[in-house]
Scaffold this motif. Structure first.
Motif, PDB file in Angstrom:
ATOM      1  N   LEU A 224      -2.592  14.806 -10.696  1.00 25.03           N
ATOM      2  CA  LEU A 224      -1.717  15.414 -11.696  1.00 25.03           C
ATOM      3  C   LEU A 224      -2.468  15.706 -12.991  1.00 25.03           C
ATOM      4  N   TRP A 225      -3.401  14.822 -13.352  1.00 22.18           N
ATOM      5  CA  TRP A 225      -4.207  15.077 -14.551  1.00 22.18           C
ATOM      6  C   TRP A 225      -5.072  16.328 -14.373  1.00 22.18           C
ATOM      7  N   LEU A 226      -5.714  16.437 -13.231  1.00 29.65           N
ATOM      8  CA  LEU A 226      -6.562  17.612 -12.985  1.00 29.65           C
ATOM      9  C   LEU A 226      -5.740  18.891 -12.881  1.00 29.65           C
ATOM     10  N   TRP A 227      -4.543  18.776 -12.315  1.00 29.55           N
ATOM     11  CA  TRP A 227      -3.701  19.956 -12.103  1.00 29.55           C
ATOM     12  C   TRP A 227      -3.058  20.417 -13.404  1.00 29.55           C
ATOM     13  N   ARG A 228      -2.457  19.473 -14.128  1.00 28.07           N
ATOM     14  CA  ARG A 228      -1.693  19.842 -15.317  1.00 28.07           C
ATOM     15  C   ARG A 228      -2.485  19.727 -16.613  1.00 28.07           C
ATOM     16  N   GLY A 229      -3.600  18.989 -16.590  1.00 31.38           N
ATOM     17  CA  GLY A 229      -4.418  18.867 -17.778  1.00 31.38           C
ATOM     18  C   GLY A 229      -3.820  18.014 -18.878  1.00 31.38           C
ATOM     19  N   ARG A 230      -2.804  17.221 -18.567  1.00 35.30           N
ATOM     20  CA  ARG A 230      -2.147  16.367 -19.566  1.00 35.30           C
ATOM     21  C   ARG A 230      -2.782  14.984 -19.534  1.00 35.30           C
ATOM     22  N   LYS A 231      -3.258  14.550 -20.687  1.00 35.53           N
ATOM     23  CA  LYS A 231      -4.002  13.295 -20.755  1.00 35.53           C
ATOM     24  C   LYS A 231      -3.141  12.064 -20.481  1.00 35.53           C
ATOM     25  N   ILE A 232      -1.837  12.214 -20.579  1.00 35.93           N
ATOM     26  CA  ILE A 232      -0.962  11.075 -20.326  1.00 35.93           C
ATOM     27  C   ILE A 232      -1.151  10.522 -18.909  1.00 35.93           C
ATOM     28  N   TYR A 233      -1.446  11.413 -17.963  1.00 32.96           N
ATOM     29  CA  TYR A 233      -1.677  10.960 -16.589  1.00 32.96           C
ATOM     30  C   TYR A 233      -2.977  10.161 -16.497  1.00 32.96           C
ATOM     31  N   LEU A 234      -3.991  10.594 -17.228  1.00 32.02           N
ATOM     32  CA  LEU A 234      -5.255   9.869 -17.230  1.00 32.02           C
ATOM     33  C   LEU A 234      -5.104   8.497 -17.880  1.00 32.02           C
ATOM     34  N   ASP A 235      -4.325   8.422 -18.944  1.00 29.44           N
ATOM     35  CA  ASP A 235      -4.117   7.135 -19.612  1.00 29.44           C
ATOM     36  C   ASP A 235      -3.451   6.132 -18.675  1.00 29.44           C
ATOM     37  N   VAL A 236      -2.433   6.570 -17.952  1.00 30.63           N
ATOM     38  CA  VAL A 236      -1.760   5.684 -17.004  1.00 30.63           C
ATOM     39  C   VAL A 236      -2.702   5.332 -15.856  1.00 30.63           C
ATOM     40  N   TYR A 237      -3.501   6.301 -15.429  1.00 32.35           N
ATOM     41  CA  TYR A 237      -4.486   6.046 -14.368  1.00 32.35           C
ATOM     42  C   TYR A 237      -5.450   4.939 -14.778  1.00 32.35           C
ATOM     43  N   LEU A 238      -6.010   5.059 -15.963  1.00 32.21           N
ATOM     44  CA  LEU A 238      -6.997   4.076 -16.419  1.00 32.21           C
ATOM     45  C   LEU A 238      -6.374   2.692 -16.603  1.00 32.21           C
ATOM     46  N   TYR A 239      -5.114   2.666 -16.970  1.00 29.37           N
ATOM     47  CA  TYR A 239      -4.416   1.394 -17.144  1.00 29.37           C
ATOM     48  C   TYR A 239      -4.282   0.672 -15.797  1.00 29.37           C
ATOM     49  N   TRP A 240      -3.809   1.390 -14.779  1.00 32.71           N
ATOM     50  CA  TRP A 240      -3.600   0.763 -13.470  1.00 32.71           C
ATOM     51  C   TRP A 240      -4.890   0.602 -12.687  1.00 32.71           C
ATOM     52  N   LEU A 241      -5.932   1.308 -13.101  1.00 33.22           N
ATOM     53  CA  LEU A 241      -7.228   1.129 -12.459  1.00 33.22           C
ATOM     54  C   LEU A 241      -7.736  -0.297 -12.668  1.00 33.22           C
ATOM     55  N   LYS A 242      -7.467  -0.870 -13.835  1.00 36.87           N
ATOM     56  CA  LYS A 242      -7.873  -2.253 -14.101  1.00 36.87           C
ATOM     57  C   LYS A 242      -7.140  -3.230 -13.182  1.00 36.87           C
ATOM     58  N   VAL A 243      -5.852  -2.988 -12.969  1.00 37.19           N
ATOM     59  CA  VAL A 243      -5.075  -3.828 -12.064  1.00 37.19           C
ATOM     60  C   VAL A 243      -5.589  -3.685 -10.637  1.00 37.19           C
ATOM     61  N   PHE A 244      -5.923  -2.452 -10.265  1.00 37.11           N
ATOM     62  CA  PHE A 244      -6.447  -2.198  -8.917  1.00 37.11           C
ATOM     63  C   PHE A 244      -7.761  -2.936  -8.693  1.00 37.11           C
ATOM     64  N   ALA A 245      -8.651  -2.900  -9.663  1.00 40.26           N
ATOM     65  CA  ALA A 245      -9.938  -3.587  -9.527  1.00 40.26           C
ATOM     66  C   ALA A 245      -9.748  -5.083  -9.367  1.00 40.26           C
ATOM     67  N   LEU A 246      -8.840  -5.665 -10.147  1.00 46.38           N
ATOM     68  CA  LEU A 246      -8.549  -7.095 -10.033  1.00 46.38           C
ATOM     69  C   LEU A 246      -7.979  -7.422  -8.665  1.00 46.38           C
ATOM     70  N   ASN A 247      -7.078  -6.578  -8.171  1.00 46.71           N
ATOM     71  CA  ASN A 247      -6.460  -6.810  -6.870  1.00 46.71           C
ATOM     72  C   ASN A 247      -7.485  -6.750  -5.740  1.00 46.71           C
ATOM     73  N   VAL A 248      -8.410  -5.808  -5.815  1.00 47.50           N
ATOM     74  CA  VAL A 248      -9.447  -5.694  -4.788  1.00 47.50           C
ATOM     75  C   VAL A 248     -10.335  -6.936  -4.782  1.00 47.50           C
ATOM     76  N   ALA A 249     -10.698  -7.423  -5.958  1.00 49.79           N
ATOM     77  CA  ALA A 249     -11.566  -8.606  -6.052  1.00 49.79           C
ATOM     78  C   ALA A 249     -10.903  -9.824  -5.425  1.00 49.79           C
ATOM     79  N   VAL A 250      -9.646 -10.077  -5.778  1.00 51.27           N
ATOM     80  CA  VAL A 250      -8.943 -11.234  -5.233  1.00 51.27           C
ATOM     81  C   VAL A 250      -8.646 -11.033  -3.748  1.00 51.27           C
ATOM     82  N   GLY A 251      -8.291  -9.819  -3.364  1.00 56.00           N
ATOM     83  CA  GLY A 251      -7.997  -9.532  -1.958  1.00 56.00           C
ATOM     84  C   GLY A 251      -9.197  -9.702  -1.049  1.00 56.00           C
ATOM     85  N   THR A 252     -10.361  -9.343  -1.539  1.00 53.15           N
ATOM     86  CA  THR A 252     -11.579  -9.523  -0.734  1.00 53.15           C
ATOM     87  C   THR A 252     -11.833 -10.995  -0.466  1.00 53.15           C
TER      88      THR A 252
END
Length: 458
Positions: A42-70
């Motif tokens: 959606l960020w690449l398609w619409r060019g609205r930075k709000i999508y990137l901000d939310v992406y970067l926020y949940w990316l941190k949660v995703f990284a933590l989840n992968v570490a514990v899940g492994t």
């Protein structure tokens, strides 16, 4: 209870503990990876930075989840050699390659692009970074594909021959991978992962909106999560019905346990819906039964008169623990109905333009945050306990799959696993709460390259 039976119970309990921890993290990995893929698209398609901000926020949660899940996944894998070596010996020629392909997908595709996904946005440009996000998302689904192929084969074995030594030998890999129950389980589990992630994101977003109701980024993730609930909860009910129809053909005693049906009703009476009962394995009957006549036939056979094979039509040593299966199924369906209601309420609030002002809805979503994963765990209990007393359905008993281990050995290793899990999950949960305490804001990790910047460089 003799020593073999007590060791079997201990080994099954250990596996239940480890799989319950790991399956939630694995499902959250699938859900978050695809959620991140949609956000970046959606960020690449619409060019609205709000999508990137939310992406970067949940990316941190995703990284933590992968570490514990492994960490949790490694312990889970070792149990096949430690507690279930006879299963590994008898079916290793089939299960081994399937598990290998899962590891190949998880560690080479997911882990290979995870570094670019986490740290490469300012180095490789948005389009290549999006490719990495897509690779991780697809890798999570491929990983689920192979795990569910292995599990489904144990539920509905196909494409094999049995050698003189009793070992299962692969005869037709297409039949093994795409065994009869595999399509239903793959779709059902994938939707469960999406729904679990959606209710969790919606619950966390609602919690944040209770403090900052005007945060546009929190509103965005709240809205997207609820759209996922609206889209996938009715679809999950349809897939679940198809899955149940198939299970009725291939594992009728599991369905009989789900229904708490000890004896077949008289011809023409139909199968009742037992809303509540207390099944008794010794008496082979239900106590305190509350049933609605004929409704069971409606969702089992889509008519009002058909019946199913009852539990008394199977050997007593080949029926699963009925109370566990009976109650777990009702917990799963109950949470599924609640999620469907949650989606319908959100549609009404959108129509009335009150989605971001109804604080009671925020509080309800906070309570519903774990609902998707609780439903998934309950469904997994139905699937696995309903297969008992077999590991490979109707071919290899669970008691014949156990290693030569004592009850004390299994219990000691279980305590070690629990201590490790409490440490890892405790630290992970502490970091997660600290991360989620503040809602997403602008410029999470500093300025990011724009699409124009990438064009200029090229």
């Amino acid at each position: 209870m003799n020593s073999i039976d007590s060791a079997l119970v201990a080994a099954r309990a250990q596996f239940a503990i480890t799989i319950s921890f790991h399956i939630v993290l694995a499902a959250l990995t699938i859900g978050l990876a695809n959620f991140l893929m949609v956000l970046e698209a959606l960020w690449l398609w619409r060019g609205r930075k709000i999508y990137l901000d939310v992406y970067l926020y949940w990316l941190k949660v995703f990284a933590l989840n992968v570490a514990v899940g492994t960490a949790s996944g490694l312990i889970l894998e070792y149990q096949f050699g430690l507690n279930w070596s006879r299963l590994s010996t008898q079916a290793g020629d089939i299960l081994g390659p399937l598990m290998f392909y899962e590891v190949l997908a998880a560690f080479f595709l997911e882990a290979g692009f995870l570094g670019i996904m986490l740290f490469g946005l300012k180095k490789v440009g948005p389009r290549l970074h999006f490719f990495s996000t897509c690779a991780v998302a697809v890798g999570s689904l491929i990983s689920a594909f192979w795990i569910l192929a292995a599990n489904s084969w144990m539920q509905t074995p196909a494409g094999y021959t049995i050698g003189a030594d009793g070992r299962f030998i692969a005869d037709d890999w297409w039949a093994i991978i795409f065994n009869p129950s595999f399509p239903y389980r793959l779709v059902h589990m994938t939707l469960a992962a999406f729904l679990g992630t959606a209710t969790l994101v919606a619950g966390i977003s609602a919690w944040q909106l209770l403090g900052q109701s005007q945060n546009s980024r929190t509103r965005l993730q709240f809205s997207m999560a609820l759209w996922m609930v609206v889209a996938f909860s009715p679809l999950q009910m349809i897939v679940g019905d198809l899955h149940g129809q198939h299970s009725l053909k291939v594992q009728p005693q599991k369905v009989a346990a789900i229904e708490g049906s000890w004896t077949r009703p008289a011809e023409g009476e139909g199968e009742p819906l037992r809303v509540f009962a207390i099944p008794d394995m010794v008496e082979q009957r239900n106590f305190w039964e509350l049933a609605i006549p004929r409704i069971g036939s409606l969702y089992l056979h889509h008519d009002l008169t058909s019946t199913i094979a009852a539990l008394d039509e199977f050997p007593i040593d080949e029926i699963p623990p009925v109370p566990v299966v009976f109650f777990a199924f009702r917990v799963m369906v109950g949470f599924g109905l609640l999620m469907t209601g949650m989606g319908l309420v959100s549609l009404v609030l959108r129509w009335r333009r009150r989605l971001y002002s109804a604080r009671w809805m925020f509080k309800g979503c906070v309570l519903m945050a774990p609902a998707g994963f609780l439903a998934m765990l309950s469904g997994w209990v139905v699937t696995e306990v309903g297969r008992q007393p077999f590991t490979i359905f109707a071919l290899l008993r669970t008691s014949d799959s156990l290693s030569s281990v004592s009850r004390h050995q299994v219990i000691h290793s279980t305590w070690i696993i629990l201590v490790f899990y409490l440490l890892i999950f405790g630290i992970g949960f502490w970091v997660l709460i600290r991360t989620l305490r503040e809602p997403p804001g602008e410029d999470e990790v500093g300025p990011q390259p724009s699409l124009a910047d990438e064009t200029d460089r090229s």
